[in-house]
Design a protein around this motif. Structure first.
Motif, PDB file in Angstrom:
ATOM      1  N   ILE A  25      70.838  19.786  60.253  1.00 15.26           N
ATOM      2  CA  ILE A  25      71.787  20.802  59.798  1.00 15.26           C
ATOM      3  C   ILE A  25      71.626  21.030  58.305  1.00 15.26           C
ATOM      4  CG2 ILE A  25      73.438  20.231  61.602  1.00 15.26           C
ATOM      5  CD1 ILE A  25      75.064  18.699  59.566  1.00 15.26           C
ATOM      6  N   ASP A  26      72.125  22.172  57.832  1.00 14.91           N
ATOM      7  CA  ASP A  26      71.988  22.533  56.426  1.00 14.91           C
ATOM      8  C   ASP A  26      72.859  21.655  55.534  1.00 14.91           C
ATOM      9  OD1 ASP A  26      70.236  24.512  57.106  1.00 14.91           O
ATOM     10  OD2 ASP A  26      71.709  26.130  57.045  1.00 14.91           O
ATOM     11  N   SER A  27      72.481  21.607  54.263  1.00  9.89           N
ATOM     12  CA  SER A  27      73.197  20.765  53.300  1.00  9.89           C
ATOM     13  C   SER A  27      74.644  21.208  53.125  1.00  9.89           C
ATOM     14  CB  SER A  27      72.472  20.792  51.948  1.00  9.89           C
ATOM     15  OG  SER A  27      72.395  22.115  51.436  1.00  9.89           O
ATOM     16  N   GLY A  28      74.892  22.512  53.130  1.00  9.54           N
ATOM     17  CA  GLY A  28      76.256  23.005  52.963  1.00  9.54           C
ATOM     18  C   GLY A  28      77.155  22.587  54.105  1.00  9.54           C
ATOM     19  N   LEU A  29      76.655  22.682  55.326  1.00 13.78           N
ATOM     20  CA  LEU A  29      77.438  22.279  56.488  1.00 13.78           C
ATOM     21  C   LEU A  29      77.699  20.774  56.460  1.00 13.78           C
ATOM     22  CD1 LEU A  29      78.794  22.927  59.133  1.00 13.78           C
ATOM     23  CD2 LEU A  29      76.568  22.788  60.268  1.00 13.78           C
ATOM     24  N   ALA A  30      76.702  19.995  56.041  1.00 19.71           N
ATOM     25  CA  ALA A  30      76.885  18.544  55.936  1.00 19.71           C
ATOM     26  C   ALA A  30      77.987  18.211  54.938  1.00 19.71           C
ATOM     27  CB  ALA A  30      75.568  17.882  55.517  1.00 19.71           C
ATOM     28  N   VAL A  44      69.329  12.199  42.790  1.00 20.18           N
ATOM     29  CA  VAL A  44      70.329  11.619  43.684  1.00 20.18           C
ATOM     30  C   VAL A  44      70.725  10.210  43.235  1.00 20.18           C
ATOM     31  CG1 VAL A  44      68.817  10.488  45.387  1.00 20.18           C
ATOM     32  CG2 VAL A  44      70.966  11.548  46.132  1.00 20.18           C
ATOM     33  N   ALA A  45      69.831   9.502  42.548  1.00 20.27           N
ATOM     34  CA  ALA A  45      70.155   8.151  42.077  1.00 20.27           C
ATOM     35  C   ALA A  45      70.899   8.180  40.745  1.00 20.27           C
ATOM     36  CB  ALA A  45      68.877   7.323  41.943  1.00 20.27           C
ATOM     37  N   ALA A  46      70.342   8.902  39.764  1.00 17.57           N
ATOM     38  CA  ALA A  46      70.918   8.886  38.418  1.00 17.57           C
ATOM     39  C   ALA A  46      72.165   9.757  38.310  1.00 17.57           C
ATOM     40  CB  ALA A  46      69.867   9.352  37.399  1.00 17.57           C
ATOM     41  N   LEU A  47      72.121  10.944  38.918  1.00 20.95           N
ATOM     42  CA  LEU A  47      73.245  11.873  38.793  1.00 20.95           C
ATOM     43  C   LEU A  47      74.283  11.676  39.899  1.00 20.95           C
ATOM     44  CD1 LEU A  47      71.323  15.156  37.876  1.00 20.95           C
ATOM     45  CD2 LEU A  47      72.406  13.516  36.332  1.00 20.95           C
ATOM     46  N   SER A  48      73.831  11.753  41.152  1.00 16.49           N
ATOM     47  CA  SER A  48      74.763  11.740  42.276  1.00 16.49           C
ATOM     48  C   SER A  48      75.296  10.350  42.602  1.00 16.49           C
ATOM     49  CB  SER A  48      74.090  12.332  43.516  1.00 16.49           C
ATOM     50  OG  SER A  48      73.661  13.649  43.276  1.00 16.49           O
ATOM     51  N   THR A  49      74.742   9.313  41.964  1.00 14.96           N
ATOM     52  CA  THR A  49      75.213   7.957  42.223  1.00 14.96           C
ATOM     53  C   THR A  49      75.723   7.297  40.946  1.00 14.96           C
ATOM     54  OG1 THR A  49      73.572   7.796  44.010  1.00 14.96           O
ATOM     55  CG2 THR A  49      74.642   5.755  43.321  1.00 14.96           C
ATOM     56  N   SER A  50      74.826   7.040  39.981  1.00 12.48           N
ATOM     57  CA  SER A  50      75.245   6.334  38.760  1.00 12.48           C
ATOM     58  C   SER A  50      76.262   7.138  37.953  1.00 12.48           C
ATOM     59  CB  SER A  50      74.020   6.018  37.898  1.00 12.48           C
ATOM     60  OG  SER A  50      73.137   5.154  38.575  1.00 12.48           O
ATOM     61  N   ALA A 101      80.101  18.598  41.165  1.00  9.73           N
ATOM     62  CA  ALA A 101      78.749  19.141  41.033  1.00  9.73           C
ATOM     63  C   ALA A 101      77.689  18.094  41.371  1.00  9.73           C
ATOM     64  CB  ALA A 101      78.542  19.675  39.624  1.00  9.73           C
ATOM     65  N   VAL A 102      77.842  16.878  40.818  1.00  6.40           N
ATOM     66  CA  VAL A 102      76.814  15.859  41.064  1.00  6.40           C
ATOM     67  C   VAL A 102      76.891  15.331  42.491  1.00  6.40           C
ATOM     68  CG1 VAL A 102      76.595  15.211  38.641  1.00  6.40           C
ATOM     69  CG2 VAL A 102      78.254  14.011  40.075  1.00  6.40           C
ATOM     70  N   TRP A 103      78.091  15.246  43.060  1.00  3.75           N
ATOM     71  CA  TRP A 103      78.186  14.832  44.463  1.00  3.75           C
ATOM     72  C   TRP A 103      77.727  15.954  45.396  1.00  3.75           C
ATOM     73  CZ3 TRP A 103      83.363  11.626  44.586  1.00  3.75           C
ATOM     74  CH2 TRP A 103      83.033  10.264  44.459  1.00  3.75           C
ATOM     75  N   GLY A 104      78.057  17.189  45.071  1.00  2.00           N
ATOM     76  CA  GLY A 104      77.542  18.300  45.860  1.00  2.00           C
ATOM     77  C   GLY A 104      76.034  18.390  45.765  1.00  2.00           C
ATOM     78  N   GLY A 105      75.507  18.037  44.588  1.00  2.00           N
ATOM     79  CA  GLY A 105      74.062  18.050  44.399  1.00  2.00           C
ATOM     80  C   GLY A 105      73.333  17.041  45.249  1.00  2.00           C
ATOM     81  N   SER A 106      74.025  15.982  45.690  1.00  2.00           N
ATOM     82  CA  SER A 106      73.348  14.963  46.500  1.00  2.00           C
ATOM     83  C   SER A 106      72.827  15.552  47.804  1.00  2.00           C
ATOM     84  CB  SER A 106      74.299  13.795  46.791  1.00  2.00           C
ATOM     85  OG  SER A 106      75.356  14.184  47.649  1.00  2.00           O
ATOM     86  N   PHE A 107      73.546  16.511  48.382  1.00  2.00           N
ATOM     87  CA  PHE A 107      73.090  17.143  49.617  1.00  2.00           C
ATOM     88  C   PHE A 107      71.862  18.005  49.355  1.00  2.00           C
ATOM     89  CE2 PHE A 107      77.594  16.242  50.057  1.00  2.00           C
ATOM     90  CZ  PHE A 107      77.666  15.668  51.312  1.00  2.00           C
ATOM     91  N   PHE A 108      71.846  18.668  48.199  1.00  2.00           N
ATOM     92  CA  PHE A 108      70.690  19.471  47.800  1.00  2.00           C
ATOM     93  C   PHE A 108      69.469  18.593  47.538  1.00  2.00           C
ATOM     94  CE2 PHE A 108      68.369  21.009  43.987  1.00  2.00           C
ATOM     95  CZ  PHE A 108      67.723  22.087  44.559  1.00  2.00           C
ATOM     96  N   PHE A 109      69.655  17.515  46.778  1.00  2.00           N
ATOM     97  CA  PHE A 109      68.545  16.602  46.500  1.00  2.00           C
ATOM     98  C   PHE A 109      67.979  16.022  47.791  1.00  2.00           C
ATOM     99  CE2 PHE A 109      70.819  15.812  42.269  1.00  2.00           C
ATOM    100  CZ  PHE A 109      70.015  16.705  41.583  1.00  2.00           C
TER     101      PHE A 109
END
Length: 302
Positions: free
Chosen positions: A94-99, A224-230, A18-26
């Protein structure tokens, strides 16, 4: 200690996806106001103090050897600065989902690169077949006209694949140069290395970053920093310790659905049928690379 893929491990795996998938959204939100390199700098620079606090709580000392810090600088380039920048740049087209789907080739590229460069991880038939399926899935996504004409979207997709290859090289570099260091220290060290690199690059290319940003942009950068990284690194190493590397690789299959869902719900993104077909083939390639799906159907001769 025996690896256990139990309920806590499964919950952590889903949370990591979820948090890594969220990085594309962020990233999609932040790209509305900031260029890709600046977003990469924000992602790494705000993650560092969070991980330093974790190191302090766990009483993990900072290494003193210059060799280790040099290795962190290279690791920061291969695992953070280069792939983050390529992915964010690719998402401008390109869209976040495709990325996220294209980024799912990381595990297969990693298996091949490790098989070529590491003696203790041979390039098996499954790894080669899995990589072939992964490339076929990418070909389905990019379409038959990829070699016949220039399209910025194709260049963006190649950038995402470049990021996946950079991640693969980072895994080999980390195993050969940083195997004796505490995993959480490695995460913090490579982020510090990437901050050093990105500060110089951003000042040269984008100029001095501004802090006068929209609330939505700040929310995306903090996410993207606190959730998708840390938080992602904390979950990553917790799963690795509890369930092992083979089970951890399953996160590759779970990241795209989260990224696709977030893009559809909040950004109005819709993926073509070719993207879904390509994802299915890439997922099959990952299953072949992993091998366990087919072992379960093998008769035990004993």
């Amino acid at each position: 200690m025996t690896n256990r893929f139990d309920l806590p491990a499964a919950v952590m795996l889903i949370a990591l996806a979820a948090v890594w998938g969220g990085s594309f959204f962020f990233a999609e939100i932040a790209l509305r106001e900031l260029p890709p390199l600046t977003i990469t700098l924000h992602r790494v620079i705000w993650a560092v103090p969070i991980l330093l606090v974790i190191l302090r709580i766990r009483q993990i000392p900072l290494p003193g050897a210059p060799r280790i810090w040099g290795a962190y600088l290279v690791m920061g380039a291969l695992n953070n600065a280069i792939p983050f920048s390529l992915i964010f740049w690719g998402q401008m087209q390109i869209d976040s989902g495709l990325a996220s789907i294209l980024n799912g080739t990381t595990a297969m590229f990693g298996a091949v690169v490790a098989g070529v460069l590491l003696k203790d991880e041979p390039l098996t038939r499954n790894k080669m077949l899995g990589a072939g399926l992964g490339l076929f899935g990418v070909a389905i996504i990019m379409g038959p006209d990829v070699l016949t004409g220039f399209d910025p979207r194709n260049l963006a997709q190649l950038a995402i694949l470049g990021a996946a290859i950079s991640y693969a090289l980072a895994s080999v570099w980390g195993k050969t140069t940083l195997a004796g260091q505490p995993p959480m220290m490695n995460a913090a060290g490579m982020l510090m290395g990437s901050v050093i690199l990105m500060v110089s690059i951003v000042l040269l290319v984008d100029g001095t970053p501004t802090l006068s940003l929209l609330p939505a942009t700040w929310g995306a950068l903090i996410g993207v920093a606190a959730l998708s990284t840390s938080l992602a690194y904390v979950l990553y190493f917790a799963i690795l310790t509890r369930a092992g590397a083979a089970n951890l690789m399953l996160v590759t299959l779970l990241i795209p659905p989260f990224a696709i869902a977030l893009g559809a719900l909040f950004l109005g993104e819709r993926l073509p049928a070719s993207a879904w077909a390509g994802f299915a083939v890439i997922a099959l390639g990952l299953a072949v690379t992993d091998g366990r799906l087919f072992q379960r159907h093998t008769v035990n001769p004993s």
